[in-house]
Design a protein around this motif. Structure first.
Motif, PDB file in Angstrom:
ATOM      1  N   LEU A   1       0.838  -1.204   0.000  1.00 23.39           N
ATOM      2  CA  LEU A   1       0.000   0.000   0.000  1.00 23.39           C
ATOM      3  C   LEU A   1       0.873   1.254   0.000  1.00 23.39           C
ATOM      4  O   LEU A   1       0.618   2.207  -0.733  1.00 23.39           O
ATOM      5  N   GLY A   2       1.927   1.229   0.828  1.00 22.63           N
ATOM      6  CA  GLY A   2       2.857   2.368   0.874  1.00 22.63           C
ATOM      7  C   GLY A   2       3.497   2.602  -0.479  1.00 22.63           C
ATOM      8  O   GLY A   2       3.600   3.732  -0.960  1.00 22.63           O
ATOM      9  N   GLN A   3       3.902   1.488  -1.119  1.00 19.92           N
ATOM     10  CA  GLN A   3       4.543   1.597  -2.428  1.00 19.92           C
ATOM     11  C   GLN A   3       3.575   2.179  -3.451  1.00 19.92           C
ATOM     12  O   GLN A   3       3.949   2.989  -4.291  1.00 19.92           O
ATOM     13  N   ILE A   4       2.307   1.767  -3.353  1.00 15.37           N
ATOM     14  CA  ILE A   4       1.290   2.279  -4.277  1.00 15.37           C
ATOM     15  C   ILE A   4       1.132   3.792  -4.097  1.00 15.37           C
ATOM     16  O   ILE A   4       1.040   4.538  -5.074  1.00 15.37           O
ATOM     17  N   VAL A   5       1.151   4.250  -2.843  1.00 20.03           N
ATOM     18  CA  VAL A   5       1.013   5.675  -2.576  1.00 20.03           C
ATOM     19  C   VAL A   5       2.206   6.446  -3.141  1.00 20.03           C
ATOM     20  O   VAL A   5       2.047   7.473  -3.806  1.00 20.03           O
ATOM     21  N   VAL A   6       3.428   5.904  -2.924  1.00 23.56           N
ATOM     22  CA  VAL A   6       4.628   6.577  -3.447  1.00 23.56           C
ATOM     23  C   VAL A   6       4.574   6.632  -4.974  1.00 23.56           C
ATOM     24  O   VAL A   6       4.808   7.679  -5.583  1.00 23.56           O
ATOM     25  N   ASN A   7       4.238   5.490  -5.606  1.00 24.40           N
ATOM     26  CA  ASN A   7       4.140   5.467  -7.073  1.00 24.40           C
ATOM     27  C   ASN A   7       3.090   6.468  -7.553  1.00 24.40           C
ATOM     28  O   ASN A   7       3.292   7.188  -8.528  1.00 24.40           O
ATOM     29  N   GLY A   8       1.957   6.502  -6.857  1.00 26.64           N
ATOM     30  CA  GLY A   8       0.860   7.393  -7.239  1.00 26.64           C
ATOM     31  C   GLY A   8       1.256   8.855  -7.112  1.00 26.64           C
ATOM     32  O   GLY A   8       0.983   9.658  -8.001  1.00 26.64           O
ATOM     33  N   MET A   9       1.935   9.184  -6.020  1.00 25.70           N
ATOM     34  CA  MET A   9       2.394  10.572  -5.815  1.00 25.70           C
ATOM     35  C   MET A   9       3.348  10.986  -6.927  1.00 25.70           C
ATOM     36  O   MET A   9       3.260  12.093  -7.447  1.00 25.70           O
ATOM     37  N   SER A  10       4.275  10.104  -7.261  1.00 23.48           N
ATOM     38  CA  SER A  10       5.294  10.496  -8.234  1.00 23.48           C
ATOM     39  C   SER A  10       4.666  10.641  -9.624  1.00 23.48           C
ATOM     40  O   SER A  10       5.009  11.562 -10.369  1.00 23.48           O
ATOM     41  N   LEU A  11       3.705   9.771  -9.950  1.00 22.67           N
ATOM     42  CA  LEU A  11       2.991   9.923 -11.233  1.00 22.67           C
ATOM     43  C   LEU A  11       2.194  11.227 -11.240  1.00 22.67           C
ATOM     44  O   LEU A  11       2.270  12.019 -12.178  1.00 22.67           O
ATOM     45  N   SER A  12       1.455  11.462 -10.145  1.00 22.01           N
ATOM     46  CA  SER A  12       0.591  12.638 -10.070  1.00 22.01           C
ATOM     47  C   SER A  12       1.375  13.922 -10.229  1.00 22.01           C
ATOM     48  O   SER A  12       0.938  14.857 -10.894  1.00 22.01           O
ATOM     49  N   SER A  13       2.558  13.982  -9.603  1.00 24.38           N
ATOM     50  CA  SER A  13       3.274  15.255  -9.582  1.00 24.38           C
ATOM     51  C   SER A  13       3.650  15.698 -10.995  1.00 24.38           C
ATOM     52  O   SER A  13       3.525  16.867 -11.333  1.00 24.38           O
ATOM     53  N   ILE A  14       4.071  14.745 -11.836  1.00 27.55           N
ATOM     54  CA  ILE A  14       4.409  15.131 -13.210  1.00 27.55           C
ATOM     55  C   ILE A  14       3.138  15.467 -13.994  1.00 27.55           C
ATOM     56  O   ILE A  14       3.092  16.445 -14.736  1.00 27.55           O
ATOM     57  N   TYR A  15       2.089  14.677 -13.772  1.00 30.45           N
ATOM     58  CA  TYR A  15       0.833  14.926 -14.474  1.00 30.45           C
ATOM     59  C   TYR A  15       0.313  16.337 -14.170  1.00 30.45           C
ATOM     60  O   TYR A  15      -0.164  17.041 -15.058  1.00 30.45           O
ATOM     61  N   ILE A  16       0.397  16.725 -12.906  1.00 32.09           N
ATOM     62  CA  ILE A  16      -0.124  18.036 -12.508  1.00 32.09           C
ATOM     63  C   ILE A  16       0.663  19.149 -13.200  1.00 32.09           C
ATOM     64  O   ILE A  16       0.083  20.090 -13.744  1.00 32.09           O
ATOM     65  N   LEU A  17       1.996  19.018 -13.206  1.00 30.75           N
ATOM     66  CA  LEU A  17       2.825  20.058 -13.835  1.00 30.75           C
ATOM     67  C   LEU A  17       2.478  20.239 -15.308  1.00 30.75           C
ATOM     68  O   LEU A  17       2.381  21.358 -15.804  1.00 30.75           O
ATOM     69  N   VAL A  18       2.317  19.109 -16.009  1.00 33.94           N
ATOM     70  CA  VAL A  18       2.005  19.195 -17.441  1.00 33.94           C
ATOM     71  C   VAL A  18       0.638  19.849 -17.626  1.00 33.94           C
ATOM     72  O   VAL A  18       0.446  20.714 -18.480  1.00 33.94           O
ATOM     73  N   ALA A  19      -0.313  19.429 -16.784  1.00 35.66           N
ATOM     74  CA  ALA A  19      -1.690  19.865 -16.981  1.00 35.66           C
ATOM     75  C   ALA A  19      -1.909  21.325 -16.591  1.00 35.66           C
ATOM     76  O   ALA A  19      -2.761  21.997 -17.171  1.00 35.66           O
ATOM     77  N   LEU A  20      -1.128  21.824 -15.627  1.00 34.76           N
ATOM     78  CA  LEU A  20      -1.329  23.208 -15.146  1.00 34.76           C
ATOM     79  C   LEU A  20      -1.216  24.230 -16.270  1.00 34.76           C
ATOM     80  O   LEU A  20      -2.092  25.076 -16.453  1.00 34.76           O
ATOM     81  N   GLY A  21      -0.112  24.146 -17.028  1.00 33.37           N
ATOM     82  CA  GLY A  21       0.104  25.104 -18.105  1.00 33.37           C
ATOM     83  C   GLY A  21      -0.964  24.971 -19.176  1.00 33.37           C
ATOM     84  O   GLY A  21      -1.451  25.960 -19.735  1.00 33.37           O
ATOM     85  N   PHE A  22      -1.332  23.725 -19.441  1.00 35.27           N
ATOM     86  CA  PHE A  22      -2.329  23.438 -20.467  1.00 35.27           C
ATOM     87  C   PHE A  22      -3.665  24.087 -20.113  1.00 35.27           C
ATOM     88  O   PHE A  22      -4.312  24.732 -20.938  1.00 35.27           O
ATOM     89  N   THR A  23      -4.044  23.939 -18.843  1.00 34.69           N
ATOM     90  CA  THR A  23      -5.336  24.463 -18.409  1.00 34.69           C
ATOM     91  C   THR A  23      -5.287  25.993 -18.285  1.00 34.69           C
ATOM     92  O   THR A  23      -6.273  26.675 -18.513  1.00 34.69           O
ATOM     93  N   LEU A  24      -4.109  26.526 -17.965  1.00 34.91           N
ATOM     94  CA  LEU A  24      -3.950  27.987 -17.866  1.00 34.91           C
ATOM     95  C   LEU A  24      -4.189  28.640 -19.230  1.00 34.91           C
ATOM     96  O   LEU A  24      -4.905  29.631 -19.354  1.00 34.91           O
ATOM     97  N   LEU A  25      -3.562  28.043 -20.263  1.00 33.50           N
ATOM     98  CA  LEU A  25      -3.736  28.586 -21.619  1.00 33.50           C
ATOM     99  C   LEU A  25      -5.195  28.520 -22.042  1.00 33.50           C
ATOM    100  O   LEU A  25      -5.707  29.442 -22.666  1.00 33.50           O
ATOM    101  N   PHE A  26      -5.862  27.422 -21.672  1.00 31.32           N
ATOM    102  CA  PHE A  26      -7.261  27.319 -22.055  1.00 31.32           C
ATOM    103  C   PHE A  26      -8.122  28.293 -21.259  1.00 31.32           C
ATOM    104  O   PHE A  26      -8.970  28.998 -21.811  1.00 31.32           O
ATOM    105  N   GLY A  27      -7.868  28.342 -19.944  1.00 27.47           N
ATOM    106  CA  GLY A  27      -8.691  29.166 -19.069  1.00 27.47           C
ATOM    107  C   GLY A  27      -8.640  30.634 -19.455  1.00 27.47           C
ATOM    108  O   GLY A  27      -9.653  31.321 -19.452  1.00 27.47           O
TER     109      GLY A  27
END
Lengths: 292, 393
Positions: free
Chosen positions: A11-37
């Motif tokens: 479970l701990g490993q799943i959380v770490v994997n999930g956090m690390s995936l999420s962090s890159i996803y968020i960075l990519v998506a932030l700029g994308f959504t800013l341009l659209f918004g």
């Protein structure tokens, strides 16, 4: 399956994997959504700015051997500053024209991919890991490079939040996002706001690319996956919504990690897209977006 | 479709035009085109470049020696290559362009079951020779009896029995995790591999990932939770395979990681860095062997002293065998005669693998599979070291 659910290490490993995936996803998506918004621009070339960020990182860190901190700070700037020329040349013509922007920027994306292919080659380049070790904490393994990615993403998200909420330019950007004409009549220089928003969006995309490139690999085609992810995240969270991008990124990262571990890769993809389709049917403005 | 070769094609047309002008006054060599298909983008790029460079080295040798004499004419050889993007559709489009537009009669490559099977749909009815490498048995075992296909590298059906014996005796694994792409390649190659493990009393846990994905940590966590003591990254393209090795180590998997297929050891070392230490792999070629040195030198002279993918000598070999068969058949157009000449080429030594030996009748019903020696290597101090030399039974 049940034994996996009750195993704290997994479970701990799943959380770490999930956090690390999420962090890159968020960075990519932030700029994308800013341009659209703000500009109502669907930036199909967003992944390619991430790709350029990856190459900038490759040169600064792997080729010119700059210290890692300098490289990760300079790489996004090395992309975002020259990108202002592209803003003048291409982007500004598509502001507030959503459908034209899709086709126009899809074209730009292809031009950028194949320019990169002609400049470099199709080989996947590896940026040596700056932080190669692992930490062990209560049986859970924490790869240091992933922790650094999570940390940098959190810092960038924090800085971005501060910019949007606590500065005059952030206030002006939010005003422009709500209604560009009224913002203009209130004395906001929308041309300047657009340029700042563009610069910040590209900065975030290139930072995401630099991190992504170091964790995975750098190649002219590396932008496809981040763009794909940005779409899902932004649709989940709501087009144009910044908290939505953060929430969407977390949901997607954790979904992939949990479902991938429990049910395998196909189910994880199936569920992500299934969720997007359901959302588009029942709540087309996304989790935190606003109905148009 | 990337038009990587458009510049070459234009240069070729320009050269042909120049030659046409000149040949009215003097007798000049004609140009003979050899087609090539391979991945020049994405995770399979290293393999596409292996095809390109292997074929170019073989062609350079012939051209530098004055060209190829066939039927009283002298030919200058030229390679025309298109990108298949490591996909079926890409392989088909590339084959259609080569066969119908460029009128090419023989093609080296592609690598990968999807692009090969799709290219075959175009080449076989047109009697165009395809000198390829893909893992699926259907490349040789099909309704056309592989009439115009030859395979130049071993597949798991050839090397896996010997390799499995070696793995069982030396690595002593009991439960093996396997990650394969969720497409025709993964779904056609995984079941025979699983069966082979089971026949040897070794359990398997198989999982599928979406092609293009770069994050395997959740799936590797899943394999670890299933209690594997061996992780076989078998059929994955170099870019993905390297990330699997790296990510497995990063999430604390400390047991064996090895590759019974592939192979792509230099790329894995490059991508996984220190995490590649102890990685064991099937390897197609021993670049340190004395017999390989002329090839290694020629490669370094043309492409620099970078990584040489081990598929490169295989396609150098394939191109040399093709050229020798054209010479012996004494025709550049009659591909049936050339095909027969390839079949009768046993004993010919192209220089890197020893004499040609065709095999495959027992498995595919046709002797169109080249038999080659192969190796087991282990990464020690960042370098592959040969642990064993094995042969096809």
């Amino acid at each position: 399956m049940l034994s996996m659910l009750t195993n704290p290490t997994i479970l701990g490993q799943i959380v770490v994997n999930g956090m690390s995936l999420s962090s890159i996803y968020i960075l990519v998506a932030l700029g994308f959504t800013l341009l659209f918004g703000i500009m109502r621009v669907v930036n199909f070339a967003h992944g390619e700015f991430a790709m350029l960020g990856g190459f900038a990182m490759y040169y600064l860190y792997a080729v010119f051997s700059l210290p890692w901190v300098a490289a990760i700070l300079l790489a996004p700037l090395a992309v975002a500053i020259p990108a202002l020329f592209l803003e003048w040349l291409v982007f500004r013509w598509f502001y507030q024209k959503m459908f034209q922007s899709m086709i126009g920027l899809l074209g730009l994306s292809i031009v950028m991919i194949y320019s990169a292919l002609l400049t470099w080659d199709a080989f996947e380049r590896n940026i040596p890991a700056a932080f190669d070790g692992i930490l062990r904490f209560a049986g859970v393994i924490l790869p240091i490079d992933r922790l650094v990615t999570i940390g940098v993403s959190a810092l960038a998200l924090g800085a971005f939040y501060f910019l949007m909420v606590h500065t005059r330019i952030g206030l002006a950007m939010r005003a422009a996002a709500q209604d560009v004409e009224i913002a203009g009549t209130q004395g906001i220089d929308t041309r300047k706001i657009y340029r700042v928003a563009f610069f910040v969006a590209i900065l975030l995309a290139a930072l995401a690319g630099a991190l992504y490139g170091q964790v995975y690999a750098v190649s002219p085609f590396m932008g496809e996956r981040p763009l794909f992810v940005a779409f899902i995240v932004v649709i989940l969270g709501g087009m144009g919504s910044i908290p939505g991008a953060a929430l969407g990124g977390l949901i997607l990262g954790f979904t992939e990690s949990f479902l991938g571990t429990f049910y395998g890769g196909s189910v994880a993809s199936y569920a992500s897209f299934g969720a997007v389709i359901l959302l588009l049917i029942f709540r087309p403005w996304g989790l935190l977006g606003k109905p148009e | 479709m990337i038009k990587i070769s458009r510049r070459n094609a234009l240069a070729g047309i320009a050269a042909a035009a120049a030659i046409a002008t000149v040949s009215s006054t003097a007798l000049a060599a004609e140009t003979l085109r050899i087609g090539a298909i391979g991945s020049l983008s994405g995770g399979g790029t290293a393999w596409g470049l292996a095809i390109k460079r292997g074929a170019e080295l073989a062609i350079d040798e012939v051209n530098q020696a004055g060209g190829l004499s066939v039927g009283g004419k002298n030919y200058n050889l030229e390679l025309l290559m298109y990108d298949d993007q490591y996909t079926g559709q890409g392989g088909k489009t590339a084959a259609e362009r080569l066969v119908f537009q460029d009128k090419v009669k023989y093609i080296v490559g592609p690598i990968g079951s999807n692009p090969v099977l799709s290219a075959m749909e175009v080449t076989t009815p047109q009697k165009v020779l395809l000198m390829s490498n893909g893992y699926t048995p259907k490349i040789l075992d099909n309704e056309h009896k592989a009439s115009y296909n030859f395979r130049f590298t071993l597949t798991n059906l050839e090397y896996a029995p010997s390799m499995m014996k070696w793995v069982k005796e030396n690595l002593k694994v009991t439960k093996v995790g396997i990650l394969v792409p969720n497409d025709a390649i993964g779904q056609s190659v995984a079941p025979p591999l699983v069966k082979l493990y089971q026949d040897n009393g070794i359990q398997t846990v198989v999982d599928y990932y979406e092609r293009g994905s770069k994050e395997f940590s959740p799936l590797i966590t899943r394999l670890m939770a299933a209690g594997i003591d061996g992780f076989d990254i078998n059929f994955n393209a170099p870019g993905e395979a390297g990330l699997m090795v790296k990510q497995a180590r990063q999430i604390g998997y400390d047991k064996l990681v090895y590759q019974m297929g592939g192979p792509s050891v230099p790329e894995i070392i490059e991508v996984a860095g220190q995490h590649s230490e102890g990685f064991i792999s099937y390897e197609m070629f021993d670049f340190d062997a004395p017999s390989a040195q002329p090839f290694v030198k020629a490669y370094a002279a043309k492409y620099g002293k970078g990584i040489i993918n081990s598929q490169t000598p295989a396609f150098y070999n394939a191109t040399k065998i093709l050229i020798e068969a054209i010479r012996r058949a004494d025709t550049v157009d009659d591909t049936t005669k050339i095909r027969d000449a390839v079949e009768k080429l046993a004993g010919y030594d192209a220089g890197v693998y020893g004499p040609v030996r065709w095999t495959g009748k027992a498995i595919y019903g046709v002797d169109h599979q080249l038999a080659l020696p192969f190796y087991v290597v282990e990464v020690k101090n960042g370098k592959p070291v040969t642990r064993a030399v094995l042969s096809v039974d």
